[in-house]
Enzyme design. Sequence first.
Site, short mmCIF file in Angstrom:
data_model
loop_
_atom_site.label_atom_id
_atom_site.label_comp_id
_atom_site.label_asym_id
_atom_site.label_seq_id
_atom_site.Cartn_x
_atom_site.Cartn_y
_atom_site.Cartn_z
N ARG A 15 0.21 -34.78 49.84
CA ARG A 15 0.20 -33.99 50.90
C ARG A 15 1.59 -34.15 51.72
O ARG A 15 2.61 -33.31 51.61
CB ARG A 15 -1.02 -34.01 51.79
CG ARG A 15 -1.37 -32.62 52.43
CD ARG A 15 -0.63 -32.57 53.88
NE ARG A 15 -0.65 -33.68 54.76
CZ ARG A 15 0.07 -34.11 55.59
NH1 ARG A 15 1.16 -33.06 55.93
NH2 ARG A 15 -0.20 -35.09 56.24
N ASP A 16 1.58 -35.28 52.43
CA ASP A 16 2.87 -35.25 53.27
C ASP A 16 3.87 -35.57 52.36
O ASP A 16 5.11 -35.10 52.68
CB ASP A 16 2.82 -36.56 54.24
CG ASP A 16 3.37 -36.48 55.60
OD1 ASP A 16 4.59 -35.94 55.62
OD2 ASP A 16 2.92 -36.62 56.62
N HIS A 19 6.38 -32.64 51.53
CA HIS A 19 7.34 -32.01 51.98
C HIS A 19 8.85 -32.82 51.42
O HIS A 19 9.79 -32.16 51.09
CB HIS A 19 7.51 -32.81 53.51
CG HIS A 19 6.77 -32.13 54.42
ND1 HIS A 19 6.43 -30.70 54.77
CD2 HIS A 19 5.38 -32.83 55.09
CE1 HIS A 19 5.34 -30.46 55.60
NE2 HIS A 19 4.73 -31.63 55.84
N SER A 169 3.93 -37.50 64.38
CA SER A 169 4.70 -36.60 63.51
C SER A 169 6.15 -36.99 63.40
O SER A 169 6.93 -36.69 62.49
CB SER A 169 4.63 -35.18 63.83
OG SER A 169 3.15 -35.00 63.89
N HIS A 196 -1.63 -41.86 62.16
CA HIS A 196 -0.64 -41.33 61.29
C HIS A 196 0.53 -41.80 61.71
O HIS A 196 1.09 -40.78 62.80
CB HIS A 196 -0.74 -39.81 60.85
CG HIS A 196 -0.19 -39.21 60.09
ND1 HIS A 196 -0.53 -38.92 58.71
CD2 HIS A 196 1.23 -38.66 60.32
CE1 HIS A 196 0.75 -38.13 58.08
NE2 HIS A 196 1.55 -38.10 58.81
N HIS A 198 4.96 -42.25 60.96
CA HIS A 198 6.33 -41.97 60.18
C HIS A 198 7.00 -42.96 60.64
O HIS A 198 7.13 -43.68 61.79
CB HIS A 198 6.81 -40.49 60.58
CG HIS A 198 6.01 -39.40 59.85
ND1 HIS A 198 6.34 -39.01 58.57
CD2 HIS A 198 4.85 -38.50 60.10
CE1 HIS A 198 5.55 -37.92 58.01
NE2 HIS A 198 4.69 -38.11 59.20
N TYR A 287 10.01 -33.28 64.71
CA TYR A 287 8.74 -32.99 63.74
C TYR A 287 9.52 -33.34 62.51
O TYR A 287 10.40 -32.87 61.83
CB TYR A 287 8.31 -31.56 63.75
CG TYR A 287 7.11 -31.30 63.13
CD1 TYR A 287 6.07 -31.83 62.98
CD2 TYR A 287 7.35 -30.12 62.40
CE1 TYR A 287 5.03 -31.60 62.19
CE2 TYR A 287 6.06 -29.71 61.27
CZ TYR A 287 5.03 -30.39 61.72
OH TYR A 287 3.90 -30.07 60.76
C1 LIG Z 1 1.77 -30.34 58.90
C2 LIG Z 1 2.19 -31.67 59.21
O1 LIG Z 1 3.36 -31.91 58.25
C3 LIG Z 1 1.13 -32.86 59.64
C4 LIG Z 1 1.79 -34.21 59.47
O2 LIG Z 1 1.66 -34.96 58.61
C5 LIG Z 1 2.35 -34.56 60.89
O3 LIG Z 1 2.29 -33.87 61.67
O4 LIG Z 1 3.06 -35.68 60.66
MN MN Z 2 2.82 -36.60 58.70
#
Ligand SMILES: C[C@H](O)CC(=O)C(=O)O
Ligand code: MN
Length: 340
Positions: A15-16, A19, A169, A196, A198, A287
């Site tokens: 999912r991530d 991207h 994020s 979560h 990054h 983001y």
């Molecule tokens: C929709 C985003 O990509 C959700 C996410 O993984 C984040 O905010 O980090």
């Molecule tokens: Mn993410």
Amino acid sequence: MSAERAFRLTDSTLRDGSHAVRHQFTTDQVRTVVGALDRAGVPVIEVTHGDGLGGSSFNYGFSHTSEMELLRVAVDTATSARIAVLFVPGIGVKDDLRQAADIGAKVARIATHCTEADIAEQHIALAKESGMEAVGFLMMSHMISPEDLVEQAKKMESYGADCVYVVDSAGAMTMDGFKARVAAVKSAVDVQVGVHAHNNLSLAVANSLAAFGEGADQIDACTTGLGAGAGNCPTEVLVATCAKSGIETGVDTFAMMDAAQDAVRPIQPEMGVIDRDGLMLGYAGVYGSFLLHAKRASQRYGVDTRDILLELGRRGMVGGQEDMIIDVALELKREGARVR
Ligand SMILES: C[C@H](O)CC(=O)C(=O)O
Ligand SMILES: [Mn+2]
């Protein structure tokens, strides 16, 4: 850090990581990655377009294969892992959630900007009605204080969320900021708390472990770190580090290393290096999924990606405002001046 406590791991590579591969995952890749993670004992595997159900669009990037088809393959492949989906109200619609539940998704992660928990109410309720576990996912949590984040987390709890996530994020939080938010939310809600992270500042593993120390019950990671921006907390590194620290993940360290090396590395477009643009995301608080859009705008309009990211951070742009990236690039080009 307690040796008796455990946390639940959610692997979000499919999912991530979507991207990072511009949403081009194929059914074969999903089968291979889910198979490897399931064998390793990963309890939850997230599979969706990077921007959540319904994300395949001009604004966010079209998927190679419909996410419902990918979801079907994931559900069919997993023998013990539960399959999760991400849902951003406004990008996805209620029918997407219903369809995901019908296919066999067991966990629905309802994501909103960290100040907008109230738009998740009906979707958290729908996830529960559809028999799924509901997770509230507060994105860009670095942008508000721990106290304000608590208010938002309590709203998600009051809507019926089984767990509320502190989401970095932008990979912008240092350990103190991350710990403060997790501790504040943990002491304010009676449901589970997840994190979560990054890796834009190279702190994703450290932040995740620090969050565990503050009581986090669920932790996200992506195999090889494959994810938006400079990537996520790398699952195999987190699992190995936990094994050394006596923290129970239920995941087999060797099998997880194999999943990273044999299933994910072959499809990884670039190594998850923290290059100057990835680092700028964390530095400017932008983001993660804006990175590829900003790089494209940089090439098109001849403006340094870092200047675009810095300006986006200054303006406090959040998910859903992808169209502003071009506006910012054009403005910077017109000004012909650096904004640093
Ligand atoms: C929709 C985003 O990509 C959700 C996410 O993984 C984040 O905010 O980090
Ligand atoms: Mn993410």
